[in-house]
Structure formats: C-alpha cells, structure tokens
Scaffold this motif. Structure first.
Motif, mmCIF file in Angstrom:
data_model
loop_
_atom_site.group_PDB
_atom_site.id
_atom_site.type_symbol
_atom_site.label_atom_id
_atom_site.label_comp_id
_atom_site.label_asym_id
_atom_site.label_seq_id
_atom_site.Cartn_x
_atom_site.Cartn_y
_atom_site.Cartn_z
ATOM 1 N N MET B 3 0.817 -1.195 0.000
ATOM 2 C CA MET B 3 0.000 0.000 0.000
ATOM 3 C C MET B 3 0.860 1.258 0.000
ATOM 4 S SD MET B 3 -3.010 -1.265 2.576
ATOM 5 C CE MET B 3 -1.874 -1.836 3.827
ATOM 6 N N VAL B 4 2.036 1.150 0.611
ATOM 7 C CA VAL B 4 3.008 2.241 0.588
ATOM 8 C C VAL B 4 4.274 1.649 -0.027
ATOM 9 C CG1 VAL B 4 4.270 3.966 1.910
ATOM 10 C CG2 VAL B 4 1.986 3.242 2.655
ATOM 11 N N ILE B 5 4.640 2.174 -1.173
ATOM 12 C CA ILE B 5 5.705 1.576 -1.966
ATOM 13 C C ILE B 5 6.869 2.545 -2.073
ATOM 14 C CG2 ILE B 5 6.292 0.571 -4.205
ATOM 15 C CD1 ILE B 5 3.134 0.276 -4.520
ATOM 16 N N GLN B 6 8.031 2.051 -1.717
ATOM 17 C CA GLN B 6 9.230 2.874 -1.810
ATOM 18 C C GLN B 6 10.192 2.250 -2.814
ATOM 19 O OE1 GLN B 6 9.505 3.650 2.893
ATOM 20 N NE2 GLN B 6 10.949 4.868 1.675
ATOM 21 N N ASN B 7 10.686 3.085 -3.679
ATOM 22 C CA ASN B 7 11.671 2.655 -4.661
ATOM 23 C C ASN B 7 12.840 3.628 -4.701
ATOM 24 O OD1 ASN B 7 10.525 0.272 -5.912
ATOM 25 N ND2 ASN B 7 8.904 1.620 -6.609
ATOM 26 N N PRO B 8 14.038 3.109 -4.912
ATOM 27 C CA PRO B 8 14.365 1.690 -4.903
ATOM 28 C C PRO B 8 14.524 1.178 -3.468
ATOM 29 C CG PRO B 8 16.336 2.962 -5.276
ATOM 30 C CD PRO B 8 15.203 3.953 -5.164
ATOM 31 N N ARG B 9 14.713 -0.105 -3.303
ATOM 32 C CA ARG B 9 14.932 -0.687 -1.984
ATOM 33 C C ARG B 9 16.321 -0.309 -1.458
ATOM 34 N NH1 ARG B 9 14.620 -1.831 2.567
ATOM 35 N NH2 ARG B 9 14.161 -3.834 3.553
ATOM 36 N N CYS B 23 8.321 7.646 -3.075
ATOM 37 C CA CYS B 23 7.309 6.959 -2.289
ATOM 38 C C CYS B 23 5.969 7.136 -2.972
ATOM 39 C CB CYS B 23 7.259 7.534 -0.874
ATOM 40 S SG CYS B 23 5.989 6.800 0.180
ATOM 41 N N SER B 24 5.231 6.053 -3.091
ATOM 42 C CA SER B 24 3.884 6.145 -3.647
ATOM 43 C C SER B 24 2.925 5.373 -2.762
ATOM 44 C CB SER B 24 3.836 5.605 -5.079
ATOM 45 O OG SER B 24 4.148 4.234 -5.095
ATOM 46 N N GLN B 25 1.664 5.761 -2.806
ATOM 47 C CA GLN B 25 0.673 5.115 -1.952
ATOM 48 C C GLN B 25 -0.627 4.903 -2.725
ATOM 49 O OE1 GLN B 25 -2.007 7.136 0.137
ATOM 50 N NE2 GLN B 25 -1.289 9.225 -0.186
#
Lengths: 117, 114
Positions: B3-9, B23-25
């Motif tokens: 639901m909360v996506i961070q790139n890159p790891r 960061c995207s949600q």
C-alpha cells in the motif's frame, strides 16, 4: 518537546516465555496515543498495538498486551508465549496533537528482542 | 498487496551527487511523512505533507527537500549527500493528521553514500 525512553537496548528470552519491554514518555498533553511498533530484519515497520491515553483499559492484541500507567507515564509491552518470529526491534512511540493535528510519531531508541529456540 | 511503496529498496550515490527517493501510496491518504533512520537508532521525522501543505521539522537540514506533485507520490531530494546522510529512509502515510490515525509504513530505501 516530547520524549520517549526505552531503557533496554537488548533482551533475550527462550521461546514460549513471557517478556516485558519497558517504555516511559514525557508529555504535558492530556490526550495522545501510544504505540508499539515491530521492525524485523526486513526493516518494515509494523504496528503491534496502540493505546489511547483517555482509555483506562489496557489494550490487548492476541499475545500482545500493554500495561499503561498514565500517572507514571509508563507504557510497557508484554509478549506472552513468545515465538521465534517475534525476534525484532521494538519501538515505543507517541503521537501528540498540536494546533493543526498530530505531527508524526516520536520514537524511542528501540529494544532489540531476541527469542531463543 | 503493498500500500506504501518505496523505490528503490537500495540506493547508492556518491558524495555530493544529488539523489531522489520516491514513495507512492494506493491508500489515497492525505498525509505523507518522511523519516530518517540511522543504523541502530530510532526513526526521526524529517518532514510531512498534509495534502499540499509542507511541514518541515525545525532541525531538518536544508540539504533535504521534498516534493508532492499529487496525492499518490512524494519524493525526498537530497541535494548534496554527505557520508552522514547514509541511512534508511522510511515513508509513511496516514488518512488524516489526527492523533487517532494509524500510520502505514513502506519498506524503506537504504541509502549508501560513497
């Protein structure tokens, strides 16, 4: 300023035992929330349990419960029947209101909990 | 489903070379936060957006900037990374800014500065 203090950098217990993690905080606010977050090696921050300051009853989530002592500003986490998967960093955190609403969590320094097989 | 996506790891940058973390949600939350977590330390709030309103913590260095072009995305820009900026950067969201709101965290971006 708000502060959250965790005085146990590391704890280790045997699997199936009960363990209690300590946390104290300092605030002059009347209403606030307190949290325990778990951060496993994957570094994903996972909410374990939360407590509203106005509620006298201690929060419980399955094997996790808290002992909230408002007058003493103490908020400890008890893990019953500990499991290997409980091994992680545990952070105590507070969330206070301000004029425009809450401004984000304030974390303690964390307790590294190790569950031994 | 994340639901909360961070790139890159993991992100590696050079000393002084600008870097952007994203960061995207998918939660349509109004509030997005950026935390810095150095090794063996507690996460520290850098700033947050409430909708389009930017709120900087008093002790956040000027070297750190943020952008939120729309509800779903938020970026952390480090203009001239120093060795001391190596850390895990955590993005979090909440529906509103009330104290009863739950925060949802991404998996973080581990930044290394060479």
């Amino acid at each position: 300023a708000q502060t959250v203090t965790q005085s146990q950098p590391e704890m280790s217990v045997q699997e199936a035992e009960t363990v209690t993690l300590s946390c104290t905080y300092d605030t002059s606010e009347n209403n606030y929330y307190l949290f325990w977050y778990k951060q496993p090696p994957s570094r994903q921050m996972i909410l374990v349990i939360r407590q509203e300051a106005y509620k006298q009853q201690n929060a419980t989530e399955n094997r996790f419960s808290v002992n909230f002592q408002k007058a003493a500003k103490s908020f400890s986490l008890k893990i019953s029947d500990s499991q290997l998967g409980d091994t992680a960093m545990y952070f105590c955190a507070s969330l206070l209101g301000s004029g425009g609403g809450a401004d984000g969590l304030t974390f303690g320094k964390g307790t590294h909990l190790i569950i031994q097989p | 489903d994340a639901m909360v996506i961070q790139n890159p790891r993991y992100q590696v940058t050079q000393f002084g070379k600008p870097v952007t973390l994203s960061c995207s949600q998918t939660l349509n939350h109004n509030v997005m936060y950026w935390y810095q977590q150095k090794s063996s330390q507690a996460p520290k709030l850098l700033f947050h957006y409430y909708d389009k309103d930017f709120n900087n913590e008093a002790d956040t260095p000027d070297n750190f900037q943020s952008r939120r072009p729309n509800t779903s995305f938020c970026f952390l820009d480090i203009r001239s990374p120093g060795l001391g900026d190596a850390a895990m950067y955590l993005c979090a969201t909440s529906r509103e800014r009330g104290i009863s709101e739950k925060l949802f965290f991404g998996s973080g971006t581990q930044l290394s500065v060479l």
